[in-house]
Write an enzyme that holds these catalytic residues in place. Structure first.
Site, PDB file in Angstrom:
ATOM      1  N   TRP A 101      -0.631 -11.587  -6.180  1.00 25.91           N
ATOM      2  CA  TRP A 101       0.167 -10.430  -5.739  1.00 25.91           C
ATOM      3  C   TRP A 101       0.801  -9.696  -6.916  1.00 25.91           C
ATOM      4  O   TRP A 101       1.061  -8.491  -6.845  1.00 25.91           O
ATOM      5  CB  TRP A 101       1.241 -10.857  -4.729  1.00 25.91           C
ATOM      6  CG  TRP A 101       2.251 -11.860  -5.243  1.00 25.91           C
ATOM      7  CD1 TRP A 101       2.147 -13.216  -5.197  1.00 25.91           C
ATOM      8  CD2 TRP A 101       3.495 -11.581  -5.895  1.00 25.91           C
ATOM      9  NE1 TRP A 101       3.243 -13.804  -5.772  1.00 25.91           N
ATOM     10  CE2 TRP A 101       4.103 -12.832  -6.202  1.00 25.91           C
ATOM     11  CE3 TRP A 101       4.169 -10.407  -6.233  1.00 25.91           C
ATOM     12  CZ2 TRP A 101       5.344 -12.920  -6.843  1.00 25.91           C
ATOM     13  CZ3 TRP A 101       5.408 -10.508  -6.872  1.00 25.91           C
ATOM     14  CH2 TRP A 101       5.973 -11.751  -7.165  1.00 25.91           C
TER      15      TRP A 101
ATOM     16  N   TRP B 189       5.909  -6.786  -1.737  1.00 24.67           N
ATOM     17  CA  TRP B 189       4.742  -7.618  -2.087  1.00 24.67           C
ATOM     18  C   TRP B 189       4.964  -9.063  -1.665  1.00 24.67           C
ATOM     19  O   TRP B 189       4.067  -9.700  -1.112  1.00 24.67           O
ATOM     20  CB  TRP B 189       4.438  -7.525  -3.591  1.00 24.67           C
ATOM     21  CG  TRP B 189       3.593  -6.326  -3.875  1.00 24.67           C
ATOM     22  CD1 TRP B 189       4.029  -5.096  -4.270  1.00 24.67           C
ATOM     23  CD2 TRP B 189       2.167  -6.214  -3.704  1.00 24.67           C
ATOM     24  NE1 TRP B 189       2.975  -4.233  -4.369  1.00 24.67           N
ATOM     25  CE2 TRP B 189       1.820  -4.883  -4.040  1.00 24.67           C
ATOM     26  CE3 TRP B 189       1.166  -7.095  -3.312  1.00 24.67           C
ATOM     27  CZ2 TRP B 189       0.500  -4.421  -3.981  1.00 24.67           C
ATOM     28  CZ3 TRP B 189      -0.156  -6.636  -3.260  1.00 24.67           C
ATOM     29  CH2 TRP B 189      -0.479  -5.323  -3.588  1.00 24.67           C
TER      30      TRP B 189
HETATM   31  C1  LIG Z   1       3.803  -3.803  -0.789  1.00 27.13           C
HETATM   32  C2  LIG Z   1       4.970  -2.850  -0.673  1.00 27.13           C
HETATM   33  C3  LIG Z   1       5.487  -2.245  -1.798  1.00 27.13           C
HETATM   34  C4  LIG Z   1       6.583  -1.380  -1.704  1.00 27.13           C
HETATM   35  N1  LIG Z   1       7.075  -0.797  -2.852  1.00 27.13           N
HETATM   36  C5  LIG Z   1       8.157   0.009  -2.784  1.00 27.13           C
HETATM   37  C6  LIG Z   1       8.706   0.602  -3.951  1.00 27.13           C
HETATM   38  O1  LIG Z   1       8.249   0.364  -5.073  1.00 27.13           O
HETATM   39  N2  LIG Z   1       9.779   1.429  -3.814  1.00 27.13           N
HETATM   40  C7  LIG Z   1      10.336   1.705  -2.592  1.00 27.13           C
HETATM   41  O2  LIG Z   1      11.318   2.470  -2.523  1.00 27.13           O
HETATM   42  N3  LIG Z   1       9.849   1.148  -1.467  1.00 27.13           N
HETATM   43  C8  LIG Z   1       8.779   0.323  -1.520  1.00 27.13           C
HETATM   44  N4  LIG Z   1       8.278  -0.225  -0.371  1.00 27.13           N
HETATM   45  C9  LIG Z   1       8.985   0.020   0.899  1.00 27.13           C
HETATM   46  C10 LIG Z   1       8.517   1.250   1.696  1.00 27.13           C
HETATM   47  O3  LIG Z   1       7.127   1.287   1.792  1.00 27.13           O
HETATM   48  C11 LIG Z   1       8.993   2.576   1.122  1.00 27.13           C
HETATM   49  O4  LIG Z   1      10.369   2.512   0.831  1.00 27.13           O
HETATM   50  C12 LIG Z   1       8.775   3.719   2.129  1.00 27.13           C
HETATM   51  O5  LIG Z   1       7.412   3.820   2.423  1.00 27.13           O
HETATM   52  C13 LIG Z   1       9.313   4.990   1.562  1.00 27.13           C
HETATM   53  O6  LIG Z   1       9.046   6.062   2.414  1.00 27.13           O
HETATM   54  P1  LIG Z   1      10.208   6.906   3.063  1.00 27.13           P
HETATM   55  O7  LIG Z   1      11.167   7.338   2.033  1.00 27.13           O
HETATM   56  O8  LIG Z   1       9.557   7.943   3.913  1.00 27.13           O
HETATM   57  O9  LIG Z   1      10.897   5.803   3.968  1.00 27.13           O
HETATM   58  P2  LIG Z   1      11.690   5.854   5.339  1.00 27.13           P
HETATM   59  O10 LIG Z   1      10.880   5.098   6.327  1.00 27.13           O
HETATM   60  O11 LIG Z   1      12.131   7.209   5.725  1.00 27.13           O
HETATM   61  O12 LIG Z   1      12.972   4.934   4.993  1.00 27.13           O
HETATM   62  C14 LIG Z   1      14.102   5.458   4.291  1.00 27.13           C
HETATM   63  C15 LIG Z   1      14.377   4.641   3.063  1.00 27.13           C
HETATM   64  O13 LIG Z   1      14.619   3.277   3.406  1.00 27.13           O
HETATM   65  C16 LIG Z   1      14.092   2.418   2.408  1.00 27.13           C
HETATM   66  N5  LIG Z   1      13.013   1.607   2.980  1.00 27.13           N
HETATM   67  C17 LIG Z   1      12.150   1.958   3.957  1.00 27.13           C
HETATM   68  N6  LIG Z   1      11.308   0.938   4.236  1.00 27.13           N
HETATM   69  C18 LIG Z   1      11.649  -0.059   3.417  1.00 27.13           C
HETATM   70  C19 LIG Z   1      11.162  -1.377   3.212  1.00 27.13           C
HETATM   71  N7  LIG Z   1      10.156  -1.884   3.926  1.00 27.13           N
HETATM   72  N8  LIG Z   1      11.731  -2.139   2.255  1.00 27.13           N
HETATM   73  C20 LIG Z   1      12.773  -1.670   1.532  1.00 27.13           C
HETATM   74  N9  LIG Z   1      13.279  -0.427   1.677  1.00 27.13           N
HETATM   75  C21 LIG Z   1      12.731   0.365   2.606  1.00 27.13           C
HETATM   76  C22 LIG Z   1      13.523   3.312   1.315  1.00 27.13           C
HETATM   77  O14 LIG Z   1      14.492   3.502   0.320  1.00 27.13           O
HETATM   78  C23 LIG Z   1      13.225   4.592   2.079  1.00 27.13           C
HETATM   79  O15 LIG Z   1      13.187   5.740   1.274  1.00 27.13           O
HETATM   80  C24 LIG Z   1       7.167  -1.101  -0.442  1.00 27.13           C
HETATM   81  C25 LIG Z   1       6.630  -1.718   0.705  1.00 27.13           C
HETATM   82  C26 LIG Z   1       5.546  -2.583   0.593  1.00 27.13           C
HETATM   83  C27 LIG Z   1       4.989  -3.214   1.839  1.00 27.13           C
END
Ligand SMILES: Cc1cc2nc3c(=O)[nH]c(=O)nc-3n(C[C@H](O)[C@H](O)[C@H](O)COP(=O)(O)OP(=O)(O)OC[C@H]3O[C@@H](n4cnc5c(N)ncnc54)[C@H](O)[C@@H]3O)c2cc1C
Length: 468
Positions: free
Chosen positions: A351, A374
């Site tokens: 991973w 991850w």
């Molecule tokens: C393998 C993997 C890697 C990821 N890498 C990152 C990364 O490097 N940076 C990152 O910000 N997010 C990461 N995420 C979490 C998530 O995918 C993104 O935060 C999200 O897709 C951002 O889109 P959005 O701003 O439209 O989120 P929205 O769905 O609108 O959510 C709002 C905010 O909530 C937070 N958030 C949302 N989902 C998650 C989650 N599952 N875990 C933690 N915080 C979350 C983010 O800050 C996001 O901007 C990862 C998820 C996975 C499964």
């Protein structure tokens, strides 16, 4: 007249910025400084696209500062000697900065604080990352009870949000380094605080937040806030996002209207959770939260890894997502889970290879969230998916990208493939393949691996080290 240094790191904003406020409150003038840290620029986690986004955000911050009687000083090199020199040259009293949670930043700040007057404030998360503990005083390692406790504490209100200072007095500065210019600007994510806050408010005040719970998993639609790059670099305050979600919850008439903001707040709390995990369990930065999973016998085939990176695995939803990442620096959350599961559980690749590749590509690449995502998908982490849960790319595509737009958009070779074959194009009869000019193995790759075989290999590899 007392002058303080405001050392900007991942808080590229004027609104609701505790470090800026503390620096101003304790002095009559401040020197806003950003240092391009040569150690970070040389890191294998470095992403040119994210650096360009940051540079443009800083340029816009400089403009906003100039409108308030200030300006940004940009330096390049190692923070300790540069800050030492800046304090000596300007006679400034102290350096104010926002506390960060990565092992690198904690070590760096500790070294600096041992020698210089460095004062750290909160602000990276909604709550301080050491504010939520179990009754026994230990940090939470499972999300649901963490969230319950988080929500039981005093919640942020509008009155907590720190206004943008009207004037920011700054002494005349010596020549600043210029910000790198680049042609990597993303049309999807215009940099800067103004763009980030406009997006936050459009999402929270419009239909986005209301429909979030229903649409957020659908890769075919724009159902999420697309705010993560702004949160990553502090162009938006996480506390302001939470306040807007809580206001929407307060306004809602009934559970149906509450679903959207409650679910969104929950995602913001996932971010809090992963920040506190990295803060409290720094070993996750280089290895599994549960160390027994560091013993997994990965297959680690470099050609298969290259095919995954390039979006050439022969599994359409995986390829669509990886090409979206490569072209835009962003990927939908559901797609992140699907490609991560595929890399680790279908290709049996460590991973950490995927984690690094994501950091090199993602505009929102964040040590805490990326590591958490991850480890969750791999099943090595805190609140992990069980290791025997292996996402099936085809059924994920049918469920979460049902009208096929997402796949066709990012994998144009499949544009004419009939809907019933889109998730598994190798099942297309040869005549149909010729008819739509998509011959598998010629126009689009044959599946990289036989998932039935790799599934057994993966389960065996996990079972060998798992105590579950
Ligand atoms: C393998 C993997 C890697 C990821 N890498 C990152 C990364 O490097 N940076 C990152 O910000 N997010 C990461 N995420 C979490 C998530 O995918 C993104 O935060 C999200 O897709 C951002 O889109 P959005 O701003 O439209 O989120 P929205 O769905 O609108 O959510 C709002 C905010 O909530 C937070 N958030 C949302 N989902 C998650 C989650 N599952 N875990 C933690 N915080 C979350 C983010 O800050 C996001 O901007 C990862 C998820 C996975 C499964």
């Amino acid at each position: 007249m007392a002058t303080n240094i405001w050392w900007i790191r991942r808080d590229v904003r004027l609104f609701d910025n505790p470090a800026l406020h503390a620096a101003l409150a304790k002095g009559e003038a401040i020197i806003p400084v950003f240092i391009w840290d040569e150690a970070l620029l040389a890191s294998s986690y470095m992403c040119a696209r994210r650096t360009a986004f940051l540079a443009e955000g800083l340029r816009l911050l400089d403009e906003a500062l100039r409108q308030r009687g200030s300006q940004l000083l940009v330096l390049h090199g190692r923070p300790l000697p540069l800050l030492r020199q800046l304090l000596a040259e300007t006679g400034a009293t102290a350096v104010y900065a926002q506390r960060d949670v990565s092992p690198y930043s904690k070590k760096r700040d500790k070294q600096i604080a041992a020698e210089l007057p460095l004062i750290l404030t909160d602000g990276v998360a909604i709550r301080p990352t050491d504010a939520v503990y179990k009754d026994d005083g230990k940090p939470y390692t499972v999300f649901t009870p963490y969230k319950k406790r988080w929500l039981s504490l005093v919640l942020p209100r509008t009155a907590d949000l720190l206004p943008i200072p009207e004037r920011i007095p700054t002494p005349k500065l010596s020549q600043s380094s210029s910000l790198p210019s680049s042609n990597l600007a993303s049309p999807l994510f215009p940099a800067g605080e103004a763009a980030g806050r406009a997006r936050l408010h459009a999402f929270a005040d419009g239909d986005g937040l209301r429909h979030y719970a229903a649409l957020r998993n659908n890769m075919d639609v724009d159902g999420t806030a697309s705010l993560s790059p702004y949160l990553r670099l502090g162009m938006v305050s996480a506390r302001e996002a939470a306040v807007l979600a809580l206001q929407a919850i307060g306004r809602a008439k009934g559970q149906e209207e509450r679903d959207g903001p409650e679910t969104w707040l929950s995602e913001l709390i996932w971010r809090e959770f992963y920040l506190q995990i990295l803060d409290q369990f720094p070993h996750v930065r280089g290895g599994s939260f549960r160390p027994e999973y560091d013993q997994i016998a990965w297959r680690n085939d470099p050609d298969e890894f290259a095919a995954w990176c390039a979006g050439q695995t022969g599994y359409p939803i995986v390829d669509a997502a990886m090409r979206q990442l490569n072209e835009t620096g962003w990927m939908h959350n559901r797609a992140r889970m699907v490609v991560a599961s595929f890399l680790v559980k279908d290709l049996l690749i460590d991973w950490r290879w995927g984690e690094r590749y994501f950091m090199q590509q993602l505009l929102d690449g964040d040590p805490a969230n990326n590591n958490g995502g991850w480890q969750w998908t791999t099943g090595t982490g805190t609140d992990a998916a069980p290791y025997f849960r292996i996402f099936n790319p085809a059924s994920q595509a049918q469920k979460f990208a049902p009208d096929g737009r997402y796949t066709r958009r990012w994998v144009p070779e499949l544009a004419a493939v009939p809907a019933k074959y889109l998730a598994e194009p190798w099942t297309m009869p040869l005549l149909v393949q010729h008819g739509v000019q998509c011959v598998i193995g010629r126009d689009y790759p044959a599946p990289l691996v036989d998932r039935a075989v790799t599934r057994e290999q993966t389960l065996a590899a996990y079972k060998a080290v798992s105590s579950k």
